[in-house]
Design a protein around this motif. Structure first.
Motif, PDB file in Angstrom:
ATOM      1  N   GLY A  24       0.847  -1.184   0.000  1.00 36.34           N
ATOM      2  CA  GLY A  24       0.000   0.000   0.000  1.00 36.34           C
ATOM      3  C   GLY A  24       0.885   1.237   0.000  1.00 36.34           C
ATOM      4  N   PRO A  25       0.286   2.402  -0.107  1.00 36.16           N
ATOM      5  CA  PRO A  25       1.081   3.634  -0.100  1.00 36.16           C
ATOM      6  C   PRO A  25       1.732   3.849   1.270  1.00 36.16           C
ATOM      7  N   ASN A  26       2.894   4.454   1.281  1.00 29.12           N
ATOM      8  CA  ASN A  26       3.600   4.698   2.545  1.00 29.12           C
ATOM      9  C   ASN A  26       2.765   5.520   3.524  1.00 29.12           C
ATOM     10  N   VAL A  27       2.006   6.465   3.003  1.00 25.58           N
ATOM     11  CA  VAL A  27       1.210   7.333   3.869  1.00 25.58           C
ATOM     12  C   VAL A  27      -0.132   7.617   3.194  1.00 25.58           C
ATOM     13  N   ILE A  28      -1.164   7.744   4.002  1.00 24.94           N
ATOM     14  CA  ILE A  28      -2.495   8.065   3.492  1.00 24.94           C
ATOM     15  C   ILE A  28      -2.476   9.493   2.950  1.00 24.94           C
ATOM     16  N   GLN A  29      -2.861   9.646   1.692  1.00 22.42           N
ATOM     17  CA  GLN A  29      -2.965  10.980   1.106  1.00 22.42           C
ATOM     18  C   GLN A  29      -4.413  11.440   1.091  1.00 22.42           C
ATOM     19  N   ARG A  70       3.270  14.277   6.515  1.00 21.63           N
ATOM     20  CA  ARG A  70       3.377  13.087   7.360  1.00 21.63           C
ATOM     21  C   ARG A  70       2.121  12.238   7.329  1.00 21.63           C
ATOM     22  N   GLY A  71       1.037  12.762   6.806  1.00 25.88           N
ATOM     23  CA  GLY A  71      -0.217  12.027   6.792  1.00 25.88           C
ATOM     24  C   GLY A  71      -1.310  12.819   7.478  1.00 25.88           C
ATOM     25  N   PRO A  72      -2.522  12.280   7.482  1.00 27.95           N
ATOM     26  CA  PRO A  72      -3.658  13.019   8.029  1.00 27.95           C
ATOM     27  C   PRO A  72      -3.760  12.993   9.550  1.00 27.95           C
TER      28      PRO A  72
END
Length: 81
Positions: A24-29, A70-72
């Motif tokens: 999966g993606p490294n961080v939630i966009q 860094r993410g949400p």
């Protein structure tokens, strides 16, 4: 739809039965991005007969630049996941 593996974190299990893909993606966009990637990776692993476990981070603290996204955060990230 194109998929760029350099933008995803991919971990392959070794010696595990059954073989599976953790990716999966490294961080939630965004929620849209997460579901788009998940559906695409799932369709590929289904075609290949590989078990799939989705992963992504809501807070990626180990960035090389302190100003990087860094993410949400935990609350919003857990809603998406």
């Amino acid at each position: 739809l194109s998929f760029n593996f350099s933008s995803a974190c991919v971990v392959l299990s070794q010696g595990t039965k059954p073989f599976f893909l953790l990716a999966g993606p490294n961080v939630i966009q965004s929620e849209e991005h997460i579901f788009k990637m998940c559906r695409h990776i799932k369709s590929v692993t289904d075609d290949l007969g590989i078990e799939y476990v989705f992963k992504s981070s809501f807070d990626k603290a180990n960035r090389t630049n302190v100003k990087s996204f860094r993410g949400p955060g935990m609350e919003e990230g857990l809603k998406v996941l």
